[in-house]
Design a protein around this motif. Structure first.
Motif, mmCIF file in Angstrom:
data_model
loop_
_atom_site.group_PDB
_atom_site.id
_atom_site.type_symbol
_atom_site.label_atom_id
_atom_site.label_comp_id
_atom_site.label_asym_id
_atom_site.label_seq_id
_atom_site.Cartn_x
_atom_site.Cartn_y
_atom_site.Cartn_z
ATOM 1 N N ASN A 112 30.987 -29.641 -11.096
ATOM 2 C CA ASN A 112 30.458 -29.828 -12.661
ATOM 3 C C ASN A 112 28.958 -29.068 -12.752
ATOM 4 N N ILE A 113 28.236 -28.992 -11.642
ATOM 5 C CA ILE A 113 27.296 -28.248 -11.925
ATOM 6 C C ILE A 113 27.428 -26.810 -12.113
ATOM 7 N N ARG A 133 26.965 -16.470 -15.191
ATOM 8 C CA ARG A 133 27.671 -14.877 -15.012
ATOM 9 C C ARG A 133 27.329 -14.453 -13.483
ATOM 10 N N ASN A 134 28.507 -14.319 -12.699
ATOM 11 C CA ASN A 134 28.317 -13.978 -11.198
ATOM 12 C C ASN A 134 27.876 -12.454 -11.218
ATOM 13 N N ILE A 135 26.841 -12.214 -10.389
ATOM 14 C CA ILE A 135 26.473 -10.699 -10.224
ATOM 15 C C ILE A 135 26.624 -10.527 -8.913
ATOM 16 N N ASP A 156 14.689 -18.405 -6.560
ATOM 17 C CA ASP A 156 14.946 -17.341 -5.524
ATOM 18 C C ASP A 156 15.319 -18.205 -4.377
ATOM 19 N N GLU A 157 16.275 -17.616 -3.498
ATOM 20 C CA GLU A 157 16.752 -18.528 -2.227
ATOM 21 C C GLU A 157 17.253 -19.818 -2.931
ATOM 22 N N ILE A 158 18.098 -19.799 -3.769
ATOM 23 C CA ILE A 158 18.321 -21.162 -4.399
ATOM 24 C C ILE A 158 19.430 -21.853 -3.488
ATOM 25 N N SER A 177 28.238 -20.850 -4.573
ATOM 26 C CA SER A 177 28.838 -21.481 -5.821
ATOM 27 C C SER A 177 29.891 -22.458 -5.270
ATOM 28 N N GLY A 178 30.443 -22.099 -4.211
ATOM 29 C CA GLY A 178 31.559 -22.891 -3.624
ATOM 30 C C GLY A 178 31.245 -24.016 -2.883
#
Length: 393
Positions: free
Chosen positions: A193-194, A201-203, A146-148, A187-188
């Motif tokens: 590579n990670i 899956r992007n939600i 959570d809150e990655i 994600s950007g």
């Protein structure tokens, strides 16, 4: 003795714990499809299969964490009923954000009897302790970050997702990863590579509607307050004041604080006026809290806007913002985001009401945003400077 707690007055609250962000209702309003989607990620483990990794993003207050916690609660019941060797691990990255602490947290859930020093070991030894525990216990884990965006080192995502391929864990043991973030561009911002290693899956969660917020509040209100204590206008006003994006968390805090104000003044009922007082009181605190938790690049963009509007004393363009933002990135030693991402961050601040950024046509030169501040720039700047990384700018 004086009644310092006011227990002899008109009681407002019956069970205020249901207004807490930790409360999980039996049903979630407006998130039925999202519950099914998260359940589908995890369902394979019920048949000794591999779960699906996912990154769940969306604006603050869209129910992301609540949905995942709701599904994990159901999963725990199923695990106990079916005798499955699956362990869900929920990690709030604002509190536990280093690789060693995360591994220790997972170990505590999987094998609490395993003794590993909190400090002093190499990272390789921490990982080996984890792999050994998973193999000995024959345990599949679902790790929720959570809150990655607050993770100190994103490489743990790569290491966990590749444990099976690297033969660190047996081929019938799996590690599922679910990341939750308010940062739509997360994600950007991490190494590609990670991102590719996760095969996730992007939600994206949509905002609640005003009607859905009212349904949430009505359900909680019926349990939280004594009967006929809350006037009928209170719930619609809390929903209205929850912002353009209808932040469910803010609406619940407004309702609880309005109840507090009514309770402390020994009013007969919770009224619209109590909600307005609560909103005024929470406004500055809510803004400061939301700014403190911004990703570093969002802070740099906002600081660029403040500086430019002060220096130029006029509306500024996204091009000017991007230029200064890149200079700031260079000064603190971080790689800048692309033009599209910067423009997206400007749009976010516009939607939050911190800035005004209408799109204007420039004829054959295309379109641009003309940006100006809406909120108190000095207060915002002071809050941004509480981040040690910005102190030299």
């Amino acid at each position: 003795m004086n009644d310092i707690f006011g227990i002899n007055g008109i009681q407002k609250f019956r069970n205020r714990s249901v207004l807490s962000s930790q409360y999980l209702p039996d049903q979630l309003v407006g998130r039925e499809e999202q519950v099914k989607e998260v359940a589908s990620l995890i369902r394979p483990v019920l048949h000794h299969g591999e779960p699906v990794n996912a990154l769940i993003s969306g604006k603050k207050g869209t129910g992301k964490t609540t949905v995942v916690r709701f599904v994990l609660k159901q999963l725990t019941g199923t695990i106990e009923k079916e005798g499955l060797n699956v362990v869900p691990v929920f990690i709030n990255c604002r509190k536990i954000n280093t690789t060693s602490k995360i591994i220790l947290e997972i170990l505590d859930k999987v094998s609490p009897e395993t003794e590993v020093p909190k400090t002093g070991l190499s990272m390789g030894k921490y990982y080996r302790a984890l792999w050994k525990a998973l193999n000995e216990k024959r345990t599949t884990i679902i790790v929720v970050f959570d809150e990655i965006e607050a993770l100190k080192n994103h490489s743990i995502l790569y290491d966990l997702s590749h444990a099976g391929e690297n033969m660190s864990i047996e081929d019938d043991i799996f590690i599922g990863i679910i990341g939750i973030t308010d940062d739509m561009f997360f994600s950007g911002r991490i190494e590609q590579n990670i991102v590719s290693s996760l095969q996730h899956r992007n939600i994206v969660y949509p905002p609640y509607s005003k009607v859905q917020i009212e349904q949430i509040l009505n359900g909680r209100c019926a349990i939280a307050f004594e009967e006929d204590i809350v006037e009928k206008e209170v719930i619609p006003l809390c929903a209205e004041l929850s912002g353009e994006e209808h932040d469910s968390g803010k609406s619940l805090r407004l309702l609880e604080r309005a109840g507090d104000i009514a309770d402390s003044s020994n009013a007969e009922k919770v009224t619209e006026n109590h909600v307005l007082l609560a909103n005024e009181e929470m406004g500055d605190n809510y803004l400061v809290s939301s700014l403190e938790n911004l990703p570093i690049h969002s802070k740099l963009v906002l600081l660029s806007i403040i500086r430019l509007t002060r220096e130029l004393n006029d509306k500024i363009t996204t091009g000017q913002i991007e230029t200064l933002y890149r200079k700031f990135c260079d000064r603190i030693g971080t790689n800048p985001l692309g033009r599209t991402s910067v423009s997206g961050i400007v749009s976010e601040f516009d939607m939050k009401g911190i800035i005004s950024a209408p799109v204007r046509s420039r004829g054959r030169y295309g379109k641009t945003r003309l940006v100006s501040m809406r909120k108190n720039p000095q207060k915002i700047e002071n809050t941004l400077y509480s981040d040690y990384r910005l102190k030299e700018l």
